[in-house]
Design a protein around this motif. Structure first.
Motif, PDB file in Angstrom:
ATOM      1  N   LEU A 158       2.852   1.511  -3.417  1.00  5.46           N
ATOM      2  CA  LEU A 158       1.954   1.854  -4.519  1.00  5.46           C
ATOM      3  C   LEU A 158       1.497   3.311  -4.408  1.00  5.46           C
ATOM      4  O   LEU A 158       1.429   4.030  -5.406  1.00  5.46           O
ATOM      5  CB  LEU A 158       0.745   0.916  -4.534  1.00  5.46           C
ATOM      6  CG  LEU A 158       1.018  -0.483  -5.082  1.00  5.46           C
ATOM      7  CD1 LEU A 158      -0.208  -1.368  -4.909  1.00  5.46           C
ATOM      8  CD2 LEU A 158       1.423  -0.422  -6.551  1.00  5.46           C
ATOM      9  N   THR A 159       1.194   3.732  -3.188  1.00  2.00           N
ATOM     10  CA  THR A 159       0.815   5.130  -3.013  1.00  2.00           C
ATOM     11  C   THR A 159       1.938   6.047  -3.463  1.00  2.00           C
ATOM     12  O   THR A 159       1.711   7.044  -4.160  1.00  2.00           O
ATOM     13  CB  THR A 159       0.495   5.406  -1.529  1.00  2.00           C
ATOM     14  OG1 THR A 159      -0.504   4.491  -1.106  1.00  2.00           O
ATOM     15  CG2 THR A 159       0.010   6.820  -1.335  1.00  2.00           C
ATOM     16  N   TRP A 170       5.975   1.651 -17.647  1.00  2.36           N
ATOM     17  CA  TRP A 170       5.979   0.684 -16.544  1.00  2.36           C
ATOM     18  C   TRP A 170       7.323  -0.015 -16.429  1.00  2.36           C
ATOM     19  O   TRP A 170       7.763  -0.354 -15.343  1.00  2.36           O
ATOM     20  CB  TRP A 170       4.832  -0.312 -16.708  1.00  2.36           C
ATOM     21  CG  TRP A 170       5.055  -1.352 -17.764  1.00  2.36           C
ATOM     22  CD1 TRP A 170       4.819  -1.237 -19.086  1.00  2.36           C
ATOM     23  CD2 TRP A 170       5.573  -2.667 -17.552  1.00  2.36           C
ATOM     24  NE1 TRP A 170       5.162  -2.373 -19.737  1.00  2.36           N
ATOM     25  CE2 TRP A 170       5.618  -3.292 -18.817  1.00  2.36           C
ATOM     26  CE3 TRP A 170       5.998  -3.380 -16.431  1.00  2.36           C
ATOM     27  CZ2 TRP A 170       6.077  -4.581 -18.987  1.00  2.36           C
ATOM     28  CZ3 TRP A 170       6.451  -4.679 -16.613  1.00  2.36           C
ATOM     29  CH2 TRP A 170       6.488  -5.265 -17.873  1.00  2.36           C
ATOM     30  N   PRO A 188      14.249   0.033  -8.512  1.00  4.10           N
ATOM     31  CA  PRO A 188      15.556  -0.474  -8.053  1.00  4.10           C
ATOM     32  C   PRO A 188      16.462   0.639  -7.542  1.00  4.10           C
ATOM     33  O   PRO A 188      17.208   0.445  -6.587  1.00  4.10           O
ATOM     34  CB  PRO A 188      16.141  -1.119  -9.313  1.00  4.10           C
ATOM     35  CG  PRO A 188      14.972  -1.456 -10.147  1.00  4.10           C
ATOM     36  CD  PRO A 188      13.947  -0.408  -9.874  1.00  4.10           C
ATOM     37  N   ILE A 225       9.555   2.318 -14.577  1.00  2.00           N
ATOM     38  CA  ILE A 225       9.274   2.357 -13.141  1.00  2.00           C
ATOM     39  C   ILE A 225       9.797   1.107 -12.453  1.00  2.00           C
ATOM     40  O   ILE A 225      10.513   1.176 -11.455  1.00  2.00           O
ATOM     41  CB  ILE A 225       7.758   2.521 -12.904  1.00  2.00           C
ATOM     42  CG1 ILE A 225       7.296   3.887 -13.414  1.00  2.00           C
ATOM     43  CG2 ILE A 225       7.425   2.374 -11.429  1.00  2.00           C
ATOM     44  CD1 ILE A 225       5.800   4.046 -13.434  1.00  2.00           C
ATOM     45  N   THR A 226       9.457  -0.047 -13.012  1.00  2.00           N
ATOM     46  CA  THR A 226       9.855  -1.273 -12.317  1.00  2.00           C
ATOM     47  C   THR A 226      11.327  -1.603 -12.544  1.00  2.00           C
ATOM     48  O   THR A 226      11.957  -2.233 -11.705  1.00  2.00           O
ATOM     49  CB  THR A 226       9.007  -2.474 -12.790  1.00  2.00           C
ATOM     50  OG1 THR A 226       9.124  -2.558 -14.218  1.00  2.00           O
ATOM     51  CG2 THR A 226       7.562  -2.318 -12.405  1.00  2.00           C
ATOM     52  N   ALA A 283       0.832  -1.202   0.000  1.00  2.00           N
ATOM     53  CA  ALA A 283       0.000   0.000   0.000  1.00  2.00           C
ATOM     54  C   ALA A 283       0.868   1.254   0.000  1.00  2.00           C
ATOM     55  O   ALA A 283       0.617   2.194  -0.765  1.00  2.00           O
ATOM     56  CB  ALA A 283      -0.930  -0.001   1.213  1.00  2.00           C
ATOM     57  N   VAL A 323      13.899   0.736 -13.514  1.00  2.00           N
ATOM     58  CA  VAL A 323      14.888   1.773 -13.220  1.00  2.00           C
ATOM     59  C   VAL A 323      14.567   2.499 -11.917  1.00  2.00           C
ATOM     60  O   VAL A 323      15.384   2.581 -11.004  1.00  2.00           O
ATOM     61  CB  VAL A 323      14.983   2.796 -14.385  1.00  2.00           C
ATOM     62  CG1 VAL A 323      15.993   3.870 -14.045  1.00  2.00           C
ATOM     63  CG2 VAL A 323      15.348   2.089 -15.679  1.00  2.00           C
ATOM     64  N   ILE A 381      -4.700  13.062  -1.638  1.00  2.00           N
ATOM     65  CA  ILE A 381      -4.016  11.857  -1.150  1.00  2.00           C
ATOM     66  C   ILE A 381      -2.810  12.244  -0.302  1.00  2.00           C
ATOM     67  O   ILE A 381      -2.565  11.683   0.762  1.00  2.00           O
ATOM     68  CB  ILE A 381      -3.608  10.958  -2.334  1.00  2.00           C
ATOM     69  CG1 ILE A 381      -4.866  10.460  -3.049  1.00  2.00           C
ATOM     70  CG2 ILE A 381      -2.766   9.795  -1.865  1.00  2.00           C
ATOM     71  CD1 ILE A 381      -4.597   9.605  -4.254  1.00  2.00           C
ATOM     72  N   ILE A 384       4.272   5.373  -5.619  1.00  2.00           N
ATOM     73  CA  ILE A 384       4.380   5.339  -7.080  1.00  2.00           C
ATOM     74  C   ILE A 384       3.291   6.190  -7.709  1.00  2.00           C
ATOM     75  O   ILE A 384       3.537   6.972  -8.632  1.00  2.00           O
ATOM     76  CB  ILE A 384       4.273   3.883  -7.597  1.00  2.00           C
ATOM     77  CG1 ILE A 384       5.502   3.086  -7.170  1.00  2.00           C
ATOM     78  CG2 ILE A 384       4.149   3.856  -9.110  1.00  2.00           C
ATOM     79  CD1 ILE A 384       5.409   1.622  -7.536  1.00  2.00           C
ATOM     80  N   TYR A 385       2.080   6.061  -7.173  1.00  2.00           N
ATOM     81  CA  TYR A 385       0.988   6.833  -7.749  1.00  2.00           C
ATOM     82  C   TYR A 385       1.266   8.324  -7.637  1.00  2.00           C
ATOM     83  O   TYR A 385       1.130   9.073  -8.606  1.00  2.00           O
ATOM     84  CB  TYR A 385      -0.330   6.489  -7.046  1.00  2.00           C
ATOM     85  CG  TYR A 385      -1.503   7.175  -7.687  1.00  2.00           C
ATOM     86  CD1 TYR A 385      -1.923   6.814  -8.968  1.00  2.00           C
ATOM     87  CD2 TYR A 385      -2.173   8.205  -7.044  1.00  2.00           C
ATOM     88  CE1 TYR A 385      -2.968   7.457  -9.583  1.00  2.00           C
ATOM     89  CE2 TYR A 385      -3.219   8.859  -7.647  1.00  2.00           C
ATOM     90  CZ  TYR A 385      -3.623   8.481  -8.920  1.00  2.00           C
ATOM     91  OH  TYR A 385      -4.650   9.133  -9.530  1.00  2.00           O
ATOM     92  N   PHE A 408       2.184   8.999 -11.420  1.00  2.00           N
ATOM     93  CA  PHE A 408       0.947   9.041 -12.194  1.00  2.00           C
ATOM     94  C   PHE A 408       0.052  10.231 -11.884  1.00  2.00           C
ATOM     95  O   PHE A 408      -0.512  10.840 -12.788  1.00  2.00           O
ATOM     96  CB  PHE A 408       0.142   7.753 -11.975  1.00  2.00           C
ATOM     97  CG  PHE A 408       0.816   6.534 -12.532  1.00  2.00           C
ATOM     98  CD1 PHE A 408       1.030   6.407 -13.899  1.00  2.00           C
ATOM     99  CD2 PHE A 408       1.244   5.523 -11.699  1.00  2.00           C
ATOM    100  CE1 PHE A 408       1.656   5.290 -14.416  1.00  2.00           C
ATOM    101  CE2 PHE A 408       1.873   4.397 -12.213  1.00  2.00           C
ATOM    102  CZ  PHE A 408       2.076   4.277 -13.570  1.00  2.00           C
TER     103      PHE A 408
END
Ligand SMILES: Nc1ncnc2c1ncn2[C@@H]1O[C@H](COP(=O)(O)OP(=O)(O)O)[C@@H](O)[C@H]1O
Ligand SMILES: [Mg+2]
Lengths: 332, 302, 299
Positions: C104-105, C194, C203, C197-198, C101, C200, C121, C107-108, C112
Motif C-alpha cells: 500500500l505504501t 483503481w 499484476p 492499478i489493480t 503495509a 494492470v 514518507i 502504491i501510495y 497517489f
C-alpha cells in the motif's frame, strides 16, 4: 509478445463497462468512484503508517528512557561508568566500543567492498559478474545469529591463535594492537565479524554506482591511451566518489546498528580499552545482553537511553549519506 | 590562430585557416630541422612510403552476425580520409578496429589482416593501451570528463608523465583545436558548461594533447549545429597537416570539404557491410567507378 | 626539450615511455579487485561449509519434530520442532502486517502522493530501512511487552518493522518499471484509476513484489534482535498461542550457542544449518523468480 498480453489485459478491462443499460452504467460509475477513493484512502493509510511507525519508534525510545533522561540529562553520554550493580550508568564506554568497531570494520570493508564493486561492474565478464554478484550479496543474507555462532567457534579462536600475537609483535607500537587476550572475544573479533556484514553492502551499492558511469566516458578515457587503473581513477571514481562515500556511510550505519553477532563475540565487558584485543561492548551488544535481565527501573531506562543514542547516531548517518549522494551527486 | 606546434604558442591573433604556418611536429629522435613530410619514416611497406593503415581482407563479426567483410584499404599519412556510406554499413566498426576500441565488446571477432605502419595491429604482443596512445579517437557524442576544462586536456599528458610545461601543452592543444580564445579565461570552469560544439573541440584538444600519430573521428559533427560543424571542419583542415586523420561522416558535403581520399561503404548482396570504392575524393565525387557509389552520391540511395 | 614526442611509428606496438610501469600498477590493482571478490566468495563458502560440517549431521526427522530436553541436557540431543513451528508463526504474522503495509505504501507513493506528501514518507521509509533491528525490538518491548508481556503478536510486529521497508522499496521499483504506455493505454480507454492499478499495474509488478516478499520472509526468519525481547521462549514444548511467547529458531540458536554443553551447541549448529539452507535457497529462488518474471514481461 508480453506487451501484447498486457494490452489484452487492458482491453479486457475496457470492455467491462460496455453496457447498454444507462442505470447499470451509472451504478458502475458510482462503484468506480467509491472503489477509487477507497483504494486511495487505503494507500494513504499504508503510507501514513510507515511515517507514524518511525515517529512512534522515536517517541517510544525517548519515553522509555525518561527516567534516565531526567536523572542524567545529556551528561549520560559523557559518563564512563556502567555498573548496574551500583546503579551508575553512562554511555561513553559503549559509544567508544561502537565507534571503534564500526570505524575499523568500515575502513577495511571500504577497501574490499569498493574493490569488489569495481570487479563486478568493470572487470568481470558479464557471466562471471552474474554469478559472483549474487554470491557476494548472499553474504549479507546470512543471519547475524549464525554469523555470531561462526564467530564464537571459528573466528574468535582463529583470531586468538593466529592473528593477535603476530599483529602485536609487528604492529605493537600502535596502541590499537596491544597485548593479546586470552579468549579471542574482543573488539578486534567483533570488527572482523562486522567486516563480513558490511563488505557485501558496500560492494553492491558501489557496483550499482559504478554501473551508472556512461560507457562513453570510459571509452573516452581508453581512447586517450589510459590504463585500466587510470580509466577507473579518471572516468569512474572521479564521477562517482559521492556515491561511493554514501555507500560507505550506509555500511557504517549497518555496522553501528548490529547487536546480536557483536554481542556474541565482543566479550561483553563495559570498558574503554585502546587495545583492540581486549573485550569490550557496544551500544547494541549491551542492550542485547542485558535488556532481559534488568536489575532496576533505572537500568532499563538507561538501556532505552543507549537505544536513543544509537538511534540518533543511525538517523544522522543515514540522513548524511542521503545528503551526500544527492547534493554532491553526479555533476552530469 | 593556431601557431606552429613547435614554437610555443606565439601568434594568438593570426587569422583562421592559416594552414601554411602549420608544420607537422618534429620527432626529436630524428634530429632538429627535419620536416616530417619529407622524411622517409613511416612505412616499411614497399608501395608508397606513406601508408599508415593497411587492411587486407578485413572482416568483422559480432557473434554470429557478420558486420563487415572484404575490406582492403591503404590509409595514407598526413591525409584526411573519409568513410562515407549509408548507416549500418560498418563505418564505425572499421574505424573502431583501427585503435582496437572494439576489443571490449565480448562478441567481437576480427578476420583478415590490419597493419599499422607494418605492425600487425591484432598481433600477439600488441599492447592496446600503447595502440590508443598512438591512435587517438573522438566520438560521435562529445564526452568530456566532468572535470575542469584544463584538467580535461591535462589528464592524459599527466598519465603519460608529460609533466613539464603542462600549462603550455594544454594551451597548444586548445589552440590546435581552435578553442583557446573561447576558454582561456575560464580554464578552471567545468567542461560540462561548454556548448556542444565547444565540448567536441575540447575532446579534439584532449586527443591532440598527447600528440598521437593518428586521429580517428566518428561523425564528430553529427550532433552539432551548422556553425559548430563548420568550425570542426575548419579544424580538421588544419590538423591534417600534422596528423593522419580518418573521419566517418554520413554527410557527403563534409567529406568533399575535408577529405583527401574517400572510402564508400555499403551493404553487399548479403546485407553485410563492405568497401565499395576508395579513391581520391575528387574522383569519388566526380567520376565514381562503381554505379552504387554514383547512386549514393547523387542521392538515389540512402 | 621534450622527451615525450610522438612515438616512433617504427617502434613495435609494445609499451613505450612510462607505459610499462603504468601497466604494472594497473594490473596490480586489477589483481586486488579479483582477490577481493575471491575473498568474499570464499568467506561465504567457508561459513556455509563450517555450518554444514557441524550441523548437517544433526539433520533428521526427529530433530525437526522433537523438542529440546527439558531439564537435564545430558548426552541426548533434542529437537527444534517447537522453534520451527514458532518461527513459522511469527514470520507469518509479521508478513501479514508487512505485505499489505509495504505494498500500500508503494502504491501510495507511486500512484497517489503529490511530491510534498511523498517526500516525508519516502524519507521515513529510507530511515526505517536502516533502523538497527535491536531498536525495532526495544520499541515493541516498550510499546507492547511492558504492558501485555511477550507474545507472538509482539514478535510479529517487531519483525514487520524490518520487513516493511524491504517490501515497499522493491515494490516501488517494480511499479515504476511498469511501462508508461500501458498506463496511458488504460487512461486513453477511460478506465477508472483503481481498475488500472489493480488490473494492470499490480499484476505487471507482481513478479517484483513476490520476489521482495520472499526475500523479506527469509530476512525475518533469521532476525534475532527484534524477537529477543518480544518472544524469547527457549527450550519450551510446542507453543503456538499467539498471545504468549513462542519459541523460534534465532532465539534458540542464540541461547544454545552460549550454552557450555557440547550437545546443546551441536543442536545450535543443526538449527543454524537449517536456517542458512532455507535462507540461501529462498534467495536463490527469489532471484530466479525475478529473472523469469522479467523475461516474461520482456524486460
Ligand atoms: N556491439 C555490437 N554488437 C552487435 N552488432 C553490432 C555492434 N555494433 C555494431 N553492430 C552491427 O554492425 C553493423 C555495422 O554497424 P556500424 O559499424 O555502427 O555502422 P555505421 O557506423 O556505418 O552506421 C550494424 O549492422 C550493426 O547492427
Ligand atoms: Mg556509426
Amino acid at each position: 509478445m508480453p506487451v501484447r498480453l498486457l494490452s489484452a489485459r487492458v482491453s479486457s478491462l475496457a470492455s467491462f463497462p460496455q453496457l447498454s443499460n444507462r442505470r447499470q452504467l451509472e451504478r458502475l460509475n458510482r462503484l468506480d468512484a467509491r472503489a477509487g477513493s477507497a483504494l486511495r484512502w487505503l494507500a494513504l493509510f499504508g503510507g501514513a503508517a510507515v511515517f507514524l511507525a518511525l515517529m512512534a519508534i522515536v517517541y517510544q525510545v525517548i519515553s522509555g528512557a525518561s527516567l534516565a533522561l531526567s536523572r542524567y540529562g545529556i551528561s549520560f553520554v559523557g559518563r564512563r561508568q556502567w555498573s548496574p550493580a551500583v546503579g551508575r550508568f553512562g554511555a561513553l564506554a559503549l559509544l567508544y566500543g561502537t565507534l571503534v568497531t564500526s570505524v575499523c570494520s568500515v575502513a577495511v570493508a571500504t577497501v574490499l567492498g569498493v574493490a569488489i564493486g569495481l570487479f563486478l561492474s568493470l572487470m568481470a565478464p558479464r557471466r562471471v559478474a552474474a554469478v559472483v554478484g549474487p554470491l557476494v550479496e548472499m553474504l549479507a543474507a546470512i543471519p547475524s545469529v549464525v554469523l555470531g555462532l561462526v564467530g564464537i567457534y571459528l573466528i574468535a579462536p582463529f583470531v586468538l591463535n593466529n592473528i593477535e600475537a603476530p599483529l602485536h609483535s609487528v604492529l605493537g607500537f600502535i596502541p590499537l594492537f596491544g597485548p593479546p587476550g586470552t579468549v579471542g572475544n574482543s573488539d578486534f573479533t567483533a570488527s572482523l565479524v562486522l567486516v563480513i556484514m558490511v563488505v557485501p553492502i558496500i560492494a553492491a551499492l558501489s557496483r550499482d554506482v559504478f554501473l551508472t558511469v556512461p560507457s562513453e566516458l570510459r571509452e573516452g578515457a581508453e581512447a586517450l591511451g589510459a590504463t585500466r587503473l587510470e580509466v577507473i581513477r579518471g572516468a569512474v571514481l572521479s564521477t562517482t566518489h559521492s556515491g561511493v562515500i554514501a555507500a560507505c556511510m550506509l555500511g557504517f550505519g549497518r555496522a553501528i546498528g548490529e547487536a546480536i553477532a557483536v554481542t556474541q563475540v565482543i566479550g561483553n565487558i563495559t570498558q574503554i580499552s585502546h587495545n583492540l584485543f581486549a573485550p569490550g561492548d557496544t551500544l547494541g551488544s549491551l542492550i542485547a545482553n542485558q535488556f532481559l535481565t534488568p536489575v532496576s527501573a533505572l537500568h532499563t531506562a538507561s538501556m532505552f537511553y543507549l537505544a536513543l543514542v544509537l538511534l540518533v547516531l543511525e538517523l544522522a548517518t543515514m540522513l548524511l549519506a542521503r545528503y551526500v549522494s544527492r547534493h554532491f551527486g553526479s555533476r552530469r | 590562430m593556431t601557431s606552429s606546434w613547435t614554437s610555443s604558442g606565439s601568434s594568438p591573433n593570426a587569422a583562421e585557416g592559416q594552414r601554411a604556418t602549420i608544420r607537422p611536429r618534429l620527432r626529436l629522435s630524428t634530429g632538429v630541422g627535419a620536416d616530417a613530410l619529407t622524411e622517409p619514416t613511416c612505412s616499411p611497406t614497399p608501395t608508397g612510403a606513406q601508408v599508415v593503415f593497411r587492411a587486407e581482407q578485413l572482416a568483422v563479426s559480432y557473434g554470429a552476425k557478420r558486420a563487415v567483410e572484404d575490406i582492403n584499404i591503404d590509409i595514407h599519412r598526413n591525409e584526411a580520409t573519409a568513410f562515407i556510406g549509408p548507416s549500418g554499413c560498418g563505418k564505425t566498426t572499421v574505424l573502431r578496429c583501427l585503435n582496437r576500441m572494439n576489443d571490449s565488446i565480448p562478441t567481437f571477432a576480427l578476420d583478415g589482416k590490419l597493419l599499422y605502419h607494418g605492425h600487425d595491429l591484432y598481433g600477439p604482443h600488441v599492447n592496446r593501451v600503447e595502440v590508443r596512445r598512438r591512435i587517438g579517437m573522438v566520438f560521435q557524442k562529445p564526452n568530456p570528463f566532468p572535470k575542469s576544462i584544463f584538467d580535461n586536456v591535462a589528464w592524459a599528458p599527466r598519465n603519460l608523465g608529460m609533466k613539464d610545461d603542462l600549462g603550455g601543452r594544454v594551451e597548444r592543444a586548445l589552440r590546435a583545436a581552435a578553442l583557446w580564445d573561447e576558454v582561456k579565461d575560464r580554464l578552471r570552469a567545468s567542461a560540462l558548461g561548454l556548448s556542444g560544439g565547444q565540448q567536441q573541440r575540447l575532446c579534439i584538444a584532449r586527443a591532440v594533447a598527447i600528440e598521437p600519430d593518428v586521429l580517428l573521428l566518428d561523425e564528430p559533427a553529427s550532433a552539432l549545429d551548422p556553425i559548430a560543424t563548420a568550425s570542426i571542419e575548419d579544424l580538421i583542415h588544419r590538423l591534417k597537416d600534422r596528423y593522419t586523420i580518418v573521419i566517418v561522416t554520413h554527410n557527403m558535403q563534409q567529406a568533399m570539404r575535408v577529405a583527401d581520399r574517400t572510402a564508400f561503404f555499403s551493404l553487399d548482396e548479403h546485407r553485410v557491410g563492405t568497401l565499395i570504392e576508395y579513391d581520391r575524393t575528387e574522383t569519388i565525387f566526380s567520376r565514381p567507378a562503381d554505379p552504387r557509389t554514383r547512386d549514393y552520391i547523387t542521392g538515389r540511395f540512402g | 626539450m621534450n622527451v615525450h614526442a610522438s612515438p616512433d611509428p617504427a617502434h613495435a606496438l609494445t609499451p613505450s615511455g612510462n607505459l610499462r610501469r603504468r601497466m604494472v600498477t594497473s594490473r596490480a590493482v586489477v589483481a586486488v579487485t579479483v582477490l577481493a571478490a575471491a575473498l568474499a566468495v570464499s568467506v561465504l563458502f567457508i561459513i556455509v561449509y563450517f555450518v554444514a560440517q557441524r550441523g548437517a549431521s544433526q539433520i533428521s526427522v526427529a530433530f525437526f519434530i522433537r523438542q529440546l530436553p527439558l531439564v537435564s541436557y545430558g548426552k541426548v540431543t533434542g529437537g527444534i520442532g517447537p522453534a520451527i513451528a514458532g518461527s513459522v508463526e511469527i514470520v507469518l504474522l509479521s508478513t501479514l502486517i508487512a505485505l499489505p503495509a509495504g505494498v500500500l505504501t508503494a502504491i501510495y507513493l507511486t500512484e497517489f502522493a503529490g511530491a510534498r506528501v511523498a517526500a516525508p514518507i519516502q524519507t521515513a521509509l529510507e530511515l526505517l530501512a536502516g533502523l538497527p533491528t535491536i531498536i525495532a525490538g526495544i520499541f515493541v518491548a516498550g510499546l507492547l511487552v511492558a504492558h501485555y508481556g511477550q507474545s507472538a503478536y509482539a514478535a510479529g510486529l517487531a519483525l514487520s518493522i524490518v520487513q516493511v521497508p524491504l517490501i515497499a522499496r522493491t515494490s516501488i521499483e517494480s511499479i515504476r518499471r511498469v511501462p508508461a504506455s500501458l498506463r496511458e493505454a488504460a487512461d486513453a480507454l477511460g478506465i477508472a484509476r483503481w481498475r488500472t492499478i489493480t488490473g494492470v499495474v499490480l499484476p505487471t509488478a507482481a513478479g517484483g513484489i513476490v520476489t521482495a516478499t520472499i526475500l523479506a520472509i527469509a530476512r525475518a526468519a533469521g532476525e534475532t534482535a527484534p524477537v529477543l525481547f518480544t518472544s524469547s521462549a527457549f527450550g519450551t514444548p510446542y507453543q503456538l498461542n499467539p498471545n504468549q511467547q513462542v519459541p523460534n529458531l534465532p532465539v534458540e540458536i542464540y541461547n544454545l550457542a552460549n550454552s557450555l554443553n557440547p550437545t546443546a551447541v551441536s543442536d545450535a549448529w543443526g538449527a543454524a544449518f537449517l536456517l542458512i539452507c532455507l535462507i540461501l535457497l529462498a534467495n536463490i529462488g527469489a532471484r530466479l523468480w525475478l529473472r523469469r518474471s522479467e523475461r516474461k514481461r520482456g524486460l
